[in-house]
Scaffold this motif. Structure first.
Motif, PDB file in Angstrom:
ATOM      1  N   ASN A 203       0.822  -1.211   0.000  1.00 34.36           N
ATOM      2  CA  ASN A 203       0.000   0.000   0.000  1.00 34.36           C
ATOM      3  C   ASN A 203       0.858   1.264   0.000  1.00 34.36           C
ATOM      4  N   ASP A 204       1.912   1.251   0.803  1.00 34.84           N
ATOM      5  CA  ASP A 204       2.791   2.426   0.838  1.00 34.84           C
ATOM      6  C   ASP A 204       3.521   2.613  -0.492  1.00 34.84           C
ATOM      7  N   PHE A 205       3.941   1.497  -1.074  1.00 36.92           N
ATOM      8  CA  PHE A 205       4.650   1.575  -2.358  1.00 36.92           C
ATOM      9  C   PHE A 205       3.702   2.096  -3.442  1.00 36.92           C
ATOM     10  N   TYR A 206       2.507   1.533  -3.513  1.00 36.27           N
ATOM     11  CA  TYR A 206       1.547   1.890  -4.567  1.00 36.27           C
ATOM     12  C   TYR A 206       1.094   3.340  -4.445  1.00 36.27           C
ATOM     13  N   LYS A 207       0.895   3.748  -3.201  1.00 42.10           N
ATOM     14  CA  LYS A 207       0.456   5.119  -2.932  1.00 42.10           C
ATOM     15  C   LYS A 207       1.449   6.153  -3.464  1.00 42.10           C
ATOM     16  N   ALA A 208       2.731   5.774  -3.476  1.00 47.20           N
ATOM     17  CA  ALA A 208       3.782   6.730  -3.853  1.00 47.20           C
ATOM     18  C   ALA A 208       3.652   7.218  -5.293  1.00 47.20           C
ATOM     19  N   PHE A 209       3.129   6.377  -6.197  1.00 49.70           N
ATOM     20  CA  PHE A 209       3.132   6.756  -7.614  1.00 49.70           C
ATOM     21  C   PHE A 209       1.769   6.630  -8.302  1.00 49.70           C
ATOM     22  N   SER A 210       0.848   5.874  -7.723  1.00 51.01           N
ATOM     23  CA  SER A 210      -0.407   5.605  -8.428  1.00 51.01           C
ATOM     24  C   SER A 210      -1.244   6.876  -8.561  1.00 51.01           C
TER      25      SER A 210
END
Ligand code: AVW
Length: 264
Positions: free
Chosen positions: A53-60
Protein backbone atom coordinates in the motif's frame (compact mmCIF):
# COMPACT_ATOMS: atom_id res chain seq x y z
CA UNK A 1 5.44 18.49 -16.96
CA UNK A 2 6.50 19.72 -20.41
CA UNK A 3 8.75 16.70 -20.84
CA UNK A 4 5.88 14.50 -19.83
CA UNK A 5 3.65 16.09 -22.44
CA UNK A 6 6.30 15.55 -25.10
CA UNK A 7 6.49 11.93 -24.00
CA UNK A 8 2.71 11.52 -24.22
CA UNK A 9 2.41 13.20 -27.61
CA UNK A 10 5.37 11.52 -29.26
CA UNK A 11 4.71 8.16 -27.70
CA UNK A 12 7.46 5.64 -27.15
CA UNK A 13 8.16 1.96 -27.31
CA UNK A 14 8.71 1.54 -23.61
CA UNK A 15 6.65 -1.11 -21.92
CA UNK A 16 4.11 -0.19 -19.27
CA UNK A 17 3.77 -1.30 -15.67
CA UNK A 18 4.68 -4.97 -15.17
CA UNK A 19 1.55 -7.11 -15.33
CA UNK A 20 0.52 -8.54 -11.96
CA UNK A 21 2.76 -5.97 -10.26
CA UNK A 22 0.84 -6.25 -7.01
CA UNK A 23 0.90 -10.05 -6.88
CA UNK A 24 4.62 -10.17 -7.72
CA UNK A 25 5.44 -7.54 -5.13
CA UNK A 26 3.44 -9.17 -2.35
CA UNK A 27 4.64 -12.67 -3.32
CA UNK A 28 8.25 -11.49 -3.23
CA UNK A 29 7.62 -9.96 0.15
CA UNK A 30 6.42 -13.28 1.60
CA UNK A 31 9.31 -15.09 -0.08
CA UNK A 32 11.75 -12.59 1.41
CA UNK A 33 10.25 -12.79 4.88
CA UNK A 34 9.76 -16.53 5.07
CA UNK A 35 12.56 -18.00 3.00
CA UNK A 36 15.24 -15.64 1.78
CA UNK A 37 17.54 -13.48 3.80
CA UNK A 38 16.35 -14.82 7.11
CA UNK A 39 19.79 -13.99 8.45
CA UNK A 40 19.33 -10.26 7.90
CA UNK A 41 18.02 -8.26 10.82
CA UNK A 42 14.52 -7.85 9.39
CA UNK A 43 11.75 -6.06 11.15
CA UNK A 44 9.64 -8.99 12.16
CA UNK A 45 6.48 -6.94 12.29
CA UNK A 46 6.66 -5.93 8.66
CA UNK A 47 3.35 -6.53 6.92
CA UNK A 48 3.43 -7.26 3.19
CA UNK A 49 0.08 -5.60 2.48
CA UNK A 50 1.15 -2.45 4.31
CA UNK A 51 4.36 -2.40 2.29
CA UNK A 52 2.44 -2.74 -0.96
CA UNK A 53 0.00 0.00 0.00
CA UNK A 54 2.79 2.43 0.84
CA UNK A 55 4.65 1.58 -2.36
CA UNK A 56 1.55 1.89 -4.57
CA UNK A 57 0.46 5.12 -2.93
CA UNK A 58 3.78 6.73 -3.85
CA UNK A 59 3.13 6.76 -7.61
CA UNK A 60 -0.41 5.60 -8.43
CA UNK A 61 -2.92 8.06 -9.94
CA UNK A 62 -0.02 10.46 -10.57
CA UNK A 63 1.78 11.82 -13.59
CA UNK A 64 4.71 9.43 -14.27
CA UNK A 65 7.19 12.28 -14.55
CA UNK A 66 6.25 14.05 -11.38
CA UNK A 67 7.00 11.66 -8.52
CA UNK A 68 9.32 13.22 -5.95
CA UNK A 69 11.78 11.04 -4.05
CA UNK A 70 9.94 11.84 -0.82
CA UNK A 71 6.85 10.00 -2.05
CA UNK A 72 8.55 6.70 -1.27
CA UNK A 73 9.45 7.69 2.28
CA UNK A 74 6.74 5.66 3.99
CA UNK A 75 7.58 2.51 2.05
CA UNK A 76 11.28 2.96 2.69
CA UNK A 77 10.84 3.61 6.40
CA UNK A 78 8.67 0.52 6.73
CA UNK A 79 11.01 -1.82 4.83
CA UNK A 80 14.32 -0.46 6.11
CA UNK A 81 16.81 -2.82 7.73
CA UNK A 82 20.44 -2.70 8.79
CA UNK A 83 23.02 -4.28 6.55
CA UNK A 84 25.43 -6.60 8.42
CA UNK A 85 28.82 -5.05 9.15
CA UNK A 86 31.45 -5.20 6.37
CA UNK A 87 28.93 -6.65 3.90
CA UNK A 88 27.61 -3.66 1.95
CA UNK A 89 28.40 -3.58 -1.75
CA UNK A 90 27.82 -0.75 -4.23
CA UNK A 91 28.13 -1.06 -7.99
CA UNK A 92 28.40 1.31 -10.95
CA UNK A 93 28.44 -0.12 -14.45
CA UNK A 94 28.95 -3.60 -13.00
CA UNK A 95 25.41 -4.83 -12.31
CA UNK A 96 25.96 -8.43 -13.46
CA UNK A 97 29.37 -9.17 -12.02
CA UNK A 98 28.72 -7.36 -8.74
CA UNK A 99 25.57 -9.40 -8.16
CA UNK A 100 27.31 -12.62 -9.17
CA UNK A 101 30.05 -11.88 -6.67
CA UNK A 102 27.66 -10.81 -3.92
CA UNK A 103 25.76 -14.09 -4.28
CA UNK A 104 22.40 -12.83 -3.08
CA UNK A 105 23.67 -11.60 0.26
CA UNK A 106 25.84 -14.62 1.02
CA UNK A 107 29.11 -12.87 0.31
CA UNK A 108 27.98 -9.25 0.11
CA UNK A 109 24.71 -7.38 0.37
CA UNK A 110 23.68 -5.09 -2.48
CA UNK A 111 20.68 -2.77 -2.55
CA UNK A 112 18.83 -5.44 -4.51
CA UNK A 113 19.36 -7.94 -1.67
CA UNK A 114 17.71 -5.68 0.87
CA UNK A 115 13.96 -5.79 1.21
CA UNK A 116 13.58 -2.27 -0.18
CA UNK A 117 15.34 -3.18 -3.42
CA UNK A 118 14.42 -6.86 -3.64
CA UNK A 119 10.68 -6.25 -3.88
CA UNK A 120 11.05 -3.78 -6.76
CA UNK A 121 14.04 -5.13 -8.66
CA UNK A 122 13.54 -5.41 -12.45
CA UNK A 123 9.92 -4.31 -12.22
CA UNK A 124 8.42 -1.45 -14.21
CA UNK A 125 5.77 0.86 -12.85
CA UNK A 126 4.22 4.26 -13.45
CA UNK A 127 1.00 6.00 -12.60
CA UNK A 128 -2.11 6.80 -14.58
CA UNK A 129 -4.64 9.44 -13.55
CA UNK A 130 -7.65 7.27 -14.26
CA UNK A 131 -6.70 3.67 -13.49
CA UNK A 132 -3.95 3.98 -10.88
CA UNK A 133 -1.14 2.37 -12.86
CA UNK A 134 -0.44 2.61 -16.59
CA UNK A 135 -0.05 -0.92 -17.96
CA UNK A 136 0.40 0.27 -21.54
CA UNK A 137 3.50 2.39 -21.41
CA UNK A 138 5.79 4.14 -18.97
CA UNK A 139 8.52 6.71 -19.59
CA UNK A 140 12.05 5.45 -19.23
CA UNK A 141 14.47 6.68 -16.56
CA UNK A 142 16.06 9.13 -18.93
CA UNK A 143 12.82 10.65 -20.25
CA UNK A 144 12.30 12.95 -17.28
CA UNK A 145 14.08 13.80 -14.02
CA UNK A 146 11.29 12.84 -11.61
CA UNK A 147 10.32 9.63 -13.36
CA UNK A 148 8.58 7.36 -10.89
CA UNK A 149 11.10 4.52 -10.77
CA UNK A 150 14.15 6.78 -10.93
CA UNK A 151 12.86 8.64 -7.88
CA UNK A 152 12.34 5.30 -6.22
CA UNK A 153 15.86 4.00 -6.92
CA UNK A 154 17.36 7.34 -5.92
CA UNK A 155 15.69 7.28 -2.51
CA UNK A 156 16.33 3.55 -2.11
CA UNK A 157 20.03 4.11 -2.87
CA UNK A 158 20.27 6.90 -0.33
CA UNK A 159 18.65 4.73 2.32
CA UNK A 160 20.87 1.74 1.46
CA UNK A 161 24.01 3.86 1.82
CA UNK A 162 22.90 5.13 5.21
CA UNK A 163 22.34 1.56 6.43
CA UNK A 164 25.75 0.04 5.61
CA UNK A 165 28.65 0.10 8.05
CA UNK A 166 32.23 -0.99 8.60
CA UNK A 167 34.19 -1.71 5.44
CA UNK A 168 32.08 -1.27 2.31
CA UNK A 169 32.77 -2.31 -1.27
CA UNK A 170 32.28 -0.56 -4.58
CA UNK A 171 32.75 -2.36 -7.87
CA UNK A 172 33.62 -0.29 -10.95
CA UNK A 173 34.24 -1.15 -14.58
CA UNK A 174 37.68 -0.01 -15.76
CA UNK A 175 36.71 -1.09 -19.30
CA UNK A 176 33.49 0.89 -19.38
CA UNK A 177 32.71 2.26 -22.83
CA UNK A 178 29.78 4.66 -22.37
CA UNK A 179 31.23 6.74 -19.53
CA UNK A 180 34.15 6.94 -17.10
CA UNK A 181 34.33 4.22 -14.43
CA UNK A 182 33.35 6.84 -11.84
CA UNK A 183 31.07 9.62 -12.97
CA UNK A 184 29.59 12.43 -10.96
CA UNK A 185 26.13 11.77 -12.37
CA UNK A 186 26.01 8.15 -11.21
CA UNK A 187 23.67 7.08 -8.45
CA UNK A 188 26.71 6.09 -6.45
CA UNK A 189 28.15 9.59 -6.65
CA UNK A 190 24.88 11.49 -6.23
CA UNK A 191 23.00 9.50 -3.60
CA UNK A 192 25.24 6.89 -2.04
CA UNK A 193 28.64 8.42 -1.32
CA UNK A 194 27.05 11.51 0.32
CA UNK A 195 24.84 9.32 2.54
CA UNK A 196 27.56 7.07 4.01
CA UNK A 197 27.80 7.46 7.75
CA UNK A 198 29.24 4.67 9.85
CA UNK A 199 31.85 3.56 7.39
CA UNK A 200 35.55 2.86 8.05
CA UNK A 201 36.90 2.13 4.64
CA UNK A 202 35.72 1.95 1.05
CA UNK A 203 37.25 -0.93 -0.87
CA UNK A 204 37.17 -0.04 -4.57
CA UNK A 205 37.26 -3.05 -6.85
CA UNK A 206 38.07 -2.22 -10.46
CA UNK A 207 37.24 -4.98 -12.93
CA UNK A 208 38.30 -5.13 -16.54
CA UNK A 209 36.88 -7.20 -19.35
CA UNK A 210 39.01 -10.26 -20.03
CA UNK A 211 39.59 -8.98 -23.56
CA UNK A 212 40.17 -5.40 -22.35
CA UNK A 213 40.44 -2.54 -22.90
CA UNK A 214 42.12 -1.43 -19.69
CA UNK A 215 40.82 2.13 -19.89
CA UNK A 216 41.08 3.05 -16.23
CA UNK A 217 42.74 1.54 -13.18
CA UNK A 218 43.22 2.32 -9.49
CA UNK A 219 45.97 4.72 -10.46
CA UNK A 220 44.51 6.71 -13.31
CA UNK A 221 41.44 8.32 -14.79
CA UNK A 222 38.19 9.03 -12.98
CA UNK A 223 39.07 6.60 -10.17
CA UNK A 224 41.53 9.21 -8.92
CA UNK A 225 38.63 11.70 -8.70
CA UNK A 226 36.71 9.12 -6.71
CA UNK A 227 39.61 8.65 -4.31
CA UNK A 228 39.68 12.43 -3.77
CA UNK A 229 35.94 12.52 -3.16
CA UNK A 230 36.30 9.69 -0.64
CA UNK A 231 39.11 11.43 1.25
CA UNK A 232 37.21 14.74 1.21
CA UNK A 233 34.35 13.00 2.95
CA UNK A 234 36.70 11.77 5.67
CA UNK A 235 36.83 8.10 4.70
CA UNK A 236 39.80 6.00 3.70
CA UNK A 237 39.99 3.69 0.72
CA UNK A 238 41.77 0.70 -0.63
CA UNK A 239 41.74 0.03 -4.37
CA UNK A 240 42.12 -3.34 -6.07
CA UNK A 241 42.57 -3.90 -9.80
CA UNK A 242 41.13 -7.22 -10.94
CA UNK A 243 41.34 -9.23 -7.72
CA UNK A 244 41.65 -13.00 -8.31
CA UNK A 245 38.07 -13.71 -7.18
CA UNK A 246 36.69 -11.49 -9.95
CA UNK A 247 38.99 -12.97 -12.59
CA UNK A 248 37.80 -16.44 -11.58
CA UNK A 249 34.16 -15.43 -11.88
CA UNK A 250 34.74 -13.88 -15.31
CA UNK A 251 36.63 -16.98 -16.36
CA UNK A 252 33.64 -19.20 -15.55
CA UNK A 253 31.95 -17.65 -18.59
CA UNK A 254 35.02 -17.56 -20.80
CA UNK A 255 37.42 -20.32 -19.74
CA UNK A 256 39.39 -20.15 -22.97
CA UNK A 257 40.44 -16.52 -22.47
CA UNK A 258 44.17 -15.93 -22.12
CA UNK A 259 43.83 -14.71 -18.52
CA UNK A 260 42.06 -17.95 -17.59
CA UNK A 261 44.69 -20.46 -18.70
CA UNK A 262 46.76 -22.03 -15.96
CA UNK A 263 50.42 -21.07 -16.13
CA UNK A 264 53.00 -23.58 -14.84
P1 AVW B 1 25.29 2.70 -13.31
P2 AVW B 1 24.90 3.93 -10.69
N1 AVW B 1 18.16 -3.05 -11.57
O1 AVW B 1 25.55 1.25 -13.59
O2 AVW B 1 26.01 4.27 -9.74
C1 AVW B 1 18.40 -2.78 -12.85
O3 AVW B 1 26.07 3.71 -14.07
O4 AVW B 1 24.25 5.08 -11.39
O5 AVW B 1 25.52 2.88 -11.72
N2 AVW B 1 18.86 -1.61 -13.25
C2 AVW B 1 19.06 -0.68 -12.33
C3 AVW B 1 18.86 -0.88 -10.96
C4 AVW B 1 18.37 -2.14 -10.59
N3 AVW B 1 18.11 -2.47 -9.32
N4 AVW B 1 19.20 0.23 -10.29
C5 AVW B 1 19.62 1.08 -11.22
N5 AVW B 1 19.51 0.54 -12.45
C6 AVW B 1 19.81 1.07 -13.78
C7 AVW B 1 22.15 1.81 -6.67
C8 AVW B 1 19.45 2.49 -14.00
O6 AVW B 1 19.22 2.72 -15.36
C9 AVW B 1 23.06 0.64 -6.34
F1 AVW B 1 23.15 0.50 -4.98
C10 AVW B 1 20.67 3.23 -13.54
O7 AVW B 1 20.79 4.47 -14.17
C11 AVW B 1 24.40 0.96 -6.96
O8 AVW B 1 25.43 1.13 -5.99
C12 AVW B 1 21.72 2.27 -13.98
O9 AVW B 1 21.17 0.97 -13.90
C13 AVW B 1 24.18 2.24 -7.75
O10 AVW B 1 22.95 2.81 -7.28
C14 AVW B 1 22.84 2.24 -13.03
O11 AVW B 1 23.79 3.05 -13.58
C15 AVW B 1 24.06 1.95 -9.23
O12 AVW B 1 23.76 3.11 -9.91
Amino acid sequence: AVLCLVFMVMGNNNPGTTLHLKEIFIGRCWDYKEIKHKEFPLRTDVNCNDLWNDFYKAFSYQAPCDVAMEHYKEYIDLASQNVPENKGMFWSGTYDIAHEYAEAGKRFVTLEDTMIGFLANSLIWCGSGSTGANFTRCPSWTDCPLESSESFWASASREFASSVNGDVYLMLDGSRKDKPAYSKDSFFSKYELPALENVNKIVIIVKHNLDGPIKETCSNGSIIDLQEDILNRGFVFNCLDDPAAIIHLLCADDPEARECKMVN
